[in-house]
Design a protein around this motif. Structure first.
Motif, PDB file in Angstrom:
ATOM      1  N   ASP A  13      19.296  80.342  62.076  1.00  0.00           N
ATOM      2  CA  ASP A  13      18.798  79.406  61.060  1.00  0.00           C
ATOM      3  C   ASP A  13      19.841  79.271  59.958  1.00  0.00           C
ATOM      4  OD1 ASP A  13      16.546  79.375  62.552  1.00  0.00           O
ATOM      5  OD2 ASP A  13      15.346  80.640  61.219  1.00  0.00           O
ATOM      6  N   THR A  14      19.948  78.056  59.420  1.00  0.00           N
ATOM      7  CA  THR A  14      20.851  77.829  58.279  1.00  0.00           C
ATOM      8  C   THR A  14      20.066  77.153  57.153  1.00  0.00           C
ATOM      9  OG1 THR A  14      21.524  75.738  59.277  1.00  0.00           O
ATOM     10  CG2 THR A  14      22.912  77.636  59.712  1.00  0.00           C
TER      11      THR A  14
ATOM     12  N   ALA B 188      27.153  77.752  59.977  1.00  0.00           N
ATOM     13  CA  ALA B 188      27.293  78.999  60.730  1.00  0.00           C
ATOM     14  C   ALA B 188      28.336  78.826  61.827  1.00  0.00           C
ATOM     15  CB  ALA B 188      25.957  79.408  61.348  1.00  0.00           C
ATOM     16  N   HIS B 189      29.036  79.917  62.090  1.00  0.00           N
ATOM     17  CA  HIS B 189      30.056  79.905  63.135  1.00  0.00           C
ATOM     18  C   HIS B 189      29.724  81.040  64.104  1.00  0.00           C
ATOM     19  CE1 HIS B 189      33.919  79.182  65.014  1.00  0.00           C
ATOM     20  NE2 HIS B 189      34.223  80.453  64.881  1.00  0.00           N
ATOM     21  N   VAL B 190      29.419  80.695  65.349  1.00  0.00           N
ATOM     22  CA  VAL B 190      28.986  81.702  66.329  1.00  0.00           C
ATOM     23  C   VAL B 190      29.992  81.722  67.477  1.00  0.00           C
ATOM     24  CG1 VAL B 190      27.103  82.498  67.797  1.00  0.00           C
ATOM     25  CG2 VAL B 190      26.602  81.211  65.712  1.00  0.00           C
ATOM     26  N   VAL B 191      30.363  82.944  67.889  1.00  0.00           N
ATOM     27  CA  VAL B 191      31.368  83.127  68.934  1.00  0.00           C
ATOM     28  C   VAL B 191      30.777  83.996  70.037  1.00  0.00           C
ATOM     29  CG1 VAL B 191      33.675  84.011  69.457  1.00  0.00           C
ATOM     30  CG2 VAL B 191      33.222  82.951  67.239  1.00  0.00           C
ATOM     31  N   TRP B 192      30.977  83.583  71.287  1.00  0.00           N
ATOM     32  CA  TRP B 192      30.649  84.412  72.449  1.00  0.00           C
ATOM     33  C   TRP B 192      31.967  84.745  73.140  1.00  0.00           C
ATOM     34  CZ3 TRP B 192      27.522  80.483  70.802  1.00  0.00           C
ATOM     35  CH2 TRP B 192      26.161  80.757  70.669  1.00  0.00           C
ATOM     36  N   PRO B 193      32.582  85.878  72.830  1.00  0.00           N
ATOM     37  CA  PRO B 193      33.882  86.180  73.430  1.00  0.00           C
ATOM     38  C   PRO B 193      33.822  86.243  74.951  1.00  0.00           C
ATOM     39  CG  PRO B 193      33.441  87.644  71.587  1.00  0.00           C
ATOM     40  CD  PRO B 193      32.170  86.907  71.863  1.00  0.00           C
ATOM     41  N   ASP B 194      32.706  86.821  75.491  1.00  0.00           N
ATOM     42  CA  ASP B 194      32.620  86.960  76.941  1.00  0.00           C
ATOM     43  C   ASP B 194      32.459  85.612  77.648  1.00  0.00           C
ATOM     44  OD1 ASP B 194      32.823  89.687  76.697  1.00  0.00           O
ATOM     45  OD2 ASP B 194      30.655  89.927  76.399  1.00  0.00           O
ATOM     46  N   ARG B 195      31.891  84.657  76.948  1.00  0.00           N
ATOM     47  CA  ARG B 195      31.740  83.316  77.536  1.00  0.00           C
ATOM     48  C   ARG B 195      32.881  82.399  77.127  1.00  0.00           C
ATOM     49  NH1 ARG B 195      26.399  82.434  79.464  1.00  0.00           N
ATOM     50  NH2 ARG B 195      24.930  84.077  78.889  1.00  0.00           N
ATOM     51  N   ASN B 196      33.806  82.941  76.299  1.00  0.00           N
ATOM     52  CA  ASN B 196      34.946  82.162  75.843  1.00  0.00           C
ATOM     53  C   ASN B 196      34.467  80.881  75.156  1.00  0.00           C
ATOM     54  OD1 ASN B 196      37.702  81.794  75.484  1.00  0.00           O
ATOM     55  ND2 ASN B 196      37.855  80.448  77.275  1.00  0.00           N
ATOM     56  N   LEU B 197      33.537  81.064  74.206  1.00  0.00           N
ATOM     57  CA  LEU B 197      32.896  79.908  73.586  1.00  0.00           C
ATOM     58  C   LEU B 197      32.752  80.139  72.076  1.00  0.00           C
ATOM     59  CD1 LEU B 197      31.403  77.193  74.160  1.00  0.00           C
ATOM     60  CD2 LEU B 197      29.287  78.525  74.230  1.00  0.00           C
TER      61      LEU B 197
ATOM     62  N   CYS C  98      31.164  78.072  68.548  1.00  0.00           N
ATOM     63  CA  CYS C  98      30.343  76.935  68.130  1.00  0.00           C
ATOM     64  C   CYS C  98      30.200  76.913  66.608  1.00  0.00           C
ATOM     65  CB  CYS C  98      28.947  77.022  68.750  1.00  0.00           C
ATOM     66  SG  CYS C  98      28.956  76.892  70.546  1.00  0.00           S
ATOM     67  N   ASP C  99      30.218  75.722  66.042  1.00  0.00           N
ATOM     68  CA  ASP C  99      29.965  75.522  64.617  1.00  0.00           C
ATOM     69  C   ASP C  99      28.644  74.779  64.463  1.00  0.00           C
ATOM     70  OD1 ASP C  99      32.309  76.627  63.310  1.00  0.00           O
ATOM     71  OD2 ASP C  99      33.427  75.078  64.385  1.00  0.00           O
ATOM     72  N   PHE C 100      27.785  75.340  63.589  1.00  0.00           N
ATOM     73  CA  PHE C 100      26.480  74.728  63.369  1.00  0.00           C
ATOM     74  C   PHE C 100      26.429  74.222  61.934  1.00  0.00           C
ATOM     75  CE2 PHE C 100      25.894  77.911  66.670  1.00  0.00           C
ATOM     76  CZ  PHE C 100      25.374  77.117  67.683  1.00  0.00           C
ATOM     77  N   PRO C 101      25.951  73.025  61.717  1.00  0.00           N
ATOM     78  CA  PRO C 101      25.997  72.430  60.385  1.00  0.00           C
ATOM     79  C   PRO C 101      24.974  73.067  59.438  1.00  0.00           C
ATOM     80  CG  PRO C 101      24.840  70.979  61.896  1.00  0.00           C
ATOM     81  CD  PRO C 101      25.395  72.095  62.723  1.00  0.00           C
ATOM     82  N   ALA C 102      25.212  72.841  58.159  1.00  0.00           N
ATOM     83  CA  ALA C 102      24.329  73.395  57.126  1.00  0.00           C
ATOM     84  C   ALA C 102      23.252  72.378  56.790  1.00  0.00           C
ATOM     85  CB  ALA C 102      25.150  73.743  55.891  1.00  0.00           C
ATOM     86  N   ASP C 103      22.316  72.181  57.722  1.00  0.00           N
ATOM     87  CA  ASP C 103      21.285  71.158  57.499  1.00  0.00           C
ATOM     88  C   ASP C 103      19.910  71.766  57.273  1.00  0.00           C
ATOM     89  OD1 ASP C 103      20.854  72.188  59.945  1.00  0.00           O
ATOM     90  OD2 ASP C 103      21.086  70.315  61.050  1.00  0.00           O
ATOM     91  N   GLY C 104      19.845  73.074  57.107  1.00  0.00           N
ATOM     92  CA  GLY C 104      18.571  73.697  56.771  1.00  0.00           C
ATOM     93  C   GLY C 104      17.610  73.814  57.929  1.00  0.00           C
ATOM     94  N   THR C 105      18.077  73.706  59.128  1.00  0.00           N
ATOM     95  CA  THR C 105      17.184  73.800  60.278  1.00  0.00           C
ATOM     96  C   THR C 105      17.641  74.926  61.201  1.00  0.00           C
ATOM     97  OG1 THR C 105      18.514  72.252  61.555  1.00  0.00           O
ATOM     98  CG2 THR C 105      16.760  71.315  60.194  1.00  0.00           C
TER      99      THR C 105
ATOM    100  N   ASN D  73      28.792  84.196  57.285  1.00  0.00           N
ATOM    101  CA  ASN D  73      28.367  83.136  58.194  1.00  0.00           C
ATOM    102  C   ASN D  73      29.063  83.156  59.549  1.00  0.00           C
ATOM    103  OD1 ASN D  73      30.870  82.394  57.285  1.00  0.00           O
ATOM    104  ND2 ASN D  73      30.405  80.215  57.145  1.00  0.00           N
ATOM    105  N   VAL D  74      29.675  84.284  59.917  1.00  0.00           N
ATOM    106  CA  VAL D  74      30.335  84.382  61.222  1.00  0.00           C
ATOM    107  C   VAL D  74      29.565  85.384  62.076  1.00  0.00           C
ATOM    108  CG1 VAL D  74      32.460  84.961  62.444  1.00  0.00           C
ATOM    109  CG2 VAL D  74      32.566  83.831  60.207  1.00  0.00           C
ATOM    110  N   ILE D  75      29.191  84.945  63.281  1.00  0.00           N
ATOM    111  CA  ILE D  75      28.422  85.802  64.197  1.00  0.00           C
ATOM    112  C   ILE D  75      29.193  85.909  65.508  1.00  0.00           C
ATOM    113  CG2 ILE D  75      26.246  86.106  65.428  1.00  0.00           C
ATOM    114  CD1 ILE D  75      24.995  84.201  63.286  1.00  0.00           C
ATOM    115  N   VAL D  76      29.420  87.142  65.953  1.00  0.00           N
ATOM    116  CA  VAL D  76      30.084  87.375  67.231  1.00  0.00           C
ATOM    117  C   VAL D  76      29.055  88.021  68.161  1.00  0.00           C
ATOM    118  CG1 VAL D  76      31.982  88.535  68.414  1.00  0.00           C
ATOM    119  CG2 VAL D  76      32.321  87.654  66.093  1.00  0.00           C
ATOM    120  N   VAL D  77      28.691  87.333  69.228  1.00  0.00           N
ATOM    121  CA  VAL D  77      27.627  87.800  70.111  1.00  0.00           C
ATOM    122  C   VAL D  77      28.242  88.372  71.394  1.00  0.00           C
ATOM    123  CG1 VAL D  77      25.538  87.167  71.374  1.00  0.00           C
ATOM    124  CG2 VAL D  77      26.080  86.039  69.204  1.00  0.00           C
TER     125      VAL D  77
END
Lengths: 75, 469
Positions: free
Chosen positions: B413-414, B420-429, B431-438, B460-464
């Motif tokens: 949620d933002t 938010a910036h989310v990274v999946w190193p194992d999936r080599n992916l 993603c940037d999510f906008p700050a729209d409150g959803t 705001n950085v998440i490494v999964v």
């Protein structure tokens, strides 16, 4: 002149303690959970046992003085 | 065995120098007689000296306790016995050693509470790398200096320099050794009038283990030692081989630490890792020194001194790891090696997750590669394995490392206008999510969810990382 065997074992306690503390530091820095109470119990037991062993060895190696039978003048 | 008067025994130059000061611990002391002895040496009443020491201890805290412990350990008593020297000779005074150890621990513990001596914030939980370095230097530099001075004194004394001054010197004797006392009552009285600390030479001198040469002004010639064998057998120190092995181990430990850092396998600062590795090897070397029948010598001193920082490292290991994780740049974090970043190469992320999740919502843009924007100033680690109910987590660190079982439901949620910036190193992916409150990311299997709330720009950085169930 070198130390006797039992003295060598006794002084090795210092090295053993330093080694154990170093190993413990490496383990904790590596993220392992260390039970401090258990570690203290093991350390105290090991140190006490080691010193007890050396004390026993010291007493065992101490040979009793030969008994001298007084001779009578007639002999 | 009878030792001629004024004969200095063969011992390390450090102890000879200390004896040369003419300060002996008193016999009416509370803890080792340090204050009593020093007070007599300077001609001060013992009670007044104690008051001064107590006041100094209040204002200087640990420094006074450490000095007291050092004096207790290194100053000879009336019979010439030095606690540390006797410990090295295999005649430990256990009670005194325990007292010295306690004072040392209390002294180090009180260093930070002093009004005039402040090295940093203990514990290390709030300490940055520079502060940790300062603390380590504050401990190690004095140790190195003291060790260097000891080494210098020992080296010089072994060269047999002439002109050693034995005045005021109180020599110790080994058990079973008898000595004669050259001190006449008149000479003793003279010494007493002079206010010298060891004026009780008659008392100490008649004891079976002391020869007081403090009244050298009237004794024959205490500075000219006749040529005769040393009063006790000389046990060799570690020797060049063990010193060289210690130096070599230090270099090898440094190489190993640098290699570990190069491979991104270090979890603490390299200096700390090196010290722990070096100390462990030093302990093993000390065992070999002991088993070879040699004295531990300077290596033993270094080993015992190493126990002090080792204790601190063990007690603060978690804080040290956290501090390293917070301040170390992300380049040292073990992420999958990055591929060339192609920001415009937008991918369809849903395809990568449909096999593991029944519902997939991505309200953002994704690109291949495990790219993390900016420099990480703080880190947090969260494990979502075994999640039994919904868990709401508000991110507070710049980078949050999340480890979950593959298939665990995750939402991001933002609400606060922070992207938010989310990274999946194992999936080599990435993603940037906008700050729209959803809720911009939903990966759901219908089970308990881990709800990650991004509400701060600086967090705001998440490494999964997904692990197999």
């Amino acid at each position: 002149m070198r130390r006797r065997f039992v003295q060598r074992l006794t002084s090795a306690v210092v090295g053993g303690v330093v080694t154990a503390m170093g190993g413990l530091a490496i383990a904790t820095l590596s993220g392992r959970e260390v039970d401090v109470e258990l570690a203290a119990i093991i350390a105290l037991t090991a140190t006490g046992g080691w010193l007890l062993l050396t004390a026993l060895l010291t007493s065992l190696r101490r040979t009793p003085a030969p008994s001298v039978t007084p001779t009578s003048p007639e002999d | 065995m009878t030792t001629p008067p004024g004969t200095p025994p063969h011992e390390a130059g450090l102890f000879s120098a200390i004896r040369g000061w003419g300060i002996t611990r008193g016999e009416r002391g509370v803890f080792g007689g340090v204050v009593d002895g020093v007070a007599h040496r300077v001609g001060l009443a013992t009670a007044a000296a104690r008051v001064i020491v107590v006041i100094a201890a209040i204002f200087l805290n640990g420094v006074v306790l450490l000095a007291y412990a050092a004096a207790w350990a290194f100053l000879p008593d009336k019979r010439g016995a030095i606690i540390i020297q006797n410990f090295g000779r295999g005649m430990p005074n256990v009670g005194a050693l325990i007292g010295i150890g306690l004072l040392t621990l209390m002294g180090f513990g009180g260093l930070d509470n002093g009004l005039t001596y402040h090295v940093g914030d203990f514990p290390l939980s709030h300490a940055g790398p520079w502060r940790i370095l300062i603390i380590l230097f504050a401990v190690s530099v004095p140790v190195v200096i003291v060790g260097g001075v000891i080494w210098l004194i020992v080296a010089l004394s072994r060269r047999g320099r002439p002109g050693h001054d034995n005045t005021h010197t109180v020599w110790a004797a080994m058990p079973g050794q008898t000595t004669t006392t050259p001190v006449s009552p008149a000479a003793d009285a003279n010494a007493a009038d002079a206010g010298v600390a060891d004026t009780n030479a008659a008392d100490a001198g008649v004891a079976d283990a002391a020869t007081d040469t403090s009244s050298a002004t009237t004794s024959a010639s205490p500075t000219t030692a006749p040529a005769h064998p040393s009063p006790w057998p000389r046990i060799p120190g570690p020797g060049g081989g063990f010193y060289l092995a210690t130096f070599a181990w230090g270099l090898l430990a440094a190489a190993a630490v640098v290699m570990a850092r190069r491979n991104g396998e270090l979890a603490v600062y390299p200096g700390i890792a090196w010290f722990a590795t070096f100390a462990t090897g030093l302990g093993v070397l000390l065992i070999f020194v002991s088993l070879s029948g040699r004295k531990l010598g300077f290596l033993g001193f270094v080993g015992i001194m190493a126990l002090i920082p080792l204790t601190g490292i063990i007690a603060n290991a978690d804080d040290l790891r956290d501090s390293y994780a917070r301040h170390e740049p992300l380049s040292a974090v073990d992420l999958r090696p990055e591929r060339p970043h192609r920001p415009h190469d937008v991918v369809e992320p849903a395809r990568q997750f449909t096999g593991d999740y029944s519902r997939v919502v991505f309200n953002g843009s994704c690109s291949p590669g495990a790219q993390v924007h900016g420099e990480s100033t703080s880190s947090a680690y969260i494990s979502g394995q075994g999640l039994s109910q919904d868990e709401l987590i508000e991110l507070t660190s710049k980078t949050t490392y999340v480890t979950v079982t593959t298939g665990t439901s995750i939402t991001v949620d933002t609400p606060g206008g922070t992207p938010a910036h989310v990274v999946w190193p194992d999936r080599n992916l990435s993603c940037d999510f906008p700050a729209d409150g959803t809720t911009n990311l939903i990966l759901s299997n219908g089970g308990p969810r881990m709800i990650l709330v991004v509400d701060r720009d600086e967090a705001n950085v998440i490494v999964v990382t997904e692990v197999a169930p």
